[in-house]
Design a protein around this motif. Structure first.
Motif: not given
Length: 201
Positions: A129-132, A175-176, A124-126
């Motif tokens: 941080a970087d959804p791509i 960040a939202g 979830i954290t990863n």
């Protein structure tokens, strides 16, 4: 001030303490503790109503003393050993249990199609941080769980983030999405006609 007074009082309090203690111990019968007024009234009432019972209770009963002297408890046999179950052995280590990071011990073996809380928080954290890079497809492939489950987890669960402003006047940055999800539309609308005539018209 309190410490100074205690330093002054302690020598007087401990003066001749040993002889005073021997004097109290050598008394024939120690003074009983003071009773409450209600208890004293009850005792006086019992003494007046049942004087013979009170007198009997003050006397020593030689028969009872004889019975007490004849009571002996001796053990003839050894303590029985409780058979241990090899499938459910008793704990050998009785030390305090450590406080785990997530409140309980992480499982050693995670079955296929399941995931531990630690790994779930990690992906979830990863993803945050970087959804791509951390897509639902790559996460599902890495942890051998259904992609639909991963999508639901990423959709409904987030990891808390702490934002510390540089100074008090700085605006918080999140960040939202910058646009609010709910827009307030102000529109002038006509009043609904109730059908009742106003007085004087």
């Amino acid at each position: 001030m309190g410490k100074a007074l205690s330093v002054v009082k302690n020598p007087f309090k401990n003066f001749n303490v040993e002889s005073r203690a021997h004097k109290v111990i050598s008394q024939a019968k120690p003074k009983p503790a003071p009773k409450y007024k209600a208890d004293e009234a009850t005792l006086d009432k019992l003494i007046k109503e049942y004087p013979e019972v009170y007198e009997e209770s003050q006397k020593k009963n030689p028969e009872l003393n004889k019975y007490l002297k004849n009571v002996y408890v001796t053990s003839q046999n050894e303590n029985p050993k409780v058979p241990e179950n090899p499938n459910r052995p008793l704990p050998a280590n009785r030390s305090a249990v450590d406080i785990y990071e997530f409140g309980f011990q992480d499982p050693e073996n995670v079955p296929l199609g399941k995931i531990s809380l630690r790994n779930a928080l990690q992906f979830i954290t990863n993803h945050q941080a970087d959804p791509i890079a951390a897509t639902s497809q790559s996460i599902a492939k890495e942890h051998s769980i259904p992609e639909e489950t991963v999508k639901n987890v990423l959709n409904y669960f987030k990891v808390y983030e702490v934002y510390v402003p540089v100074n008090r006047t700085a605006k918080a940055k999140f960040a939202g999405p910058s646009q609010p999800k709910v827009e307030i539309i102000k529109e002038v609308r006509k009043a609904i006609d109730s059908g009742q005539k106003e007085p004087g018209s």
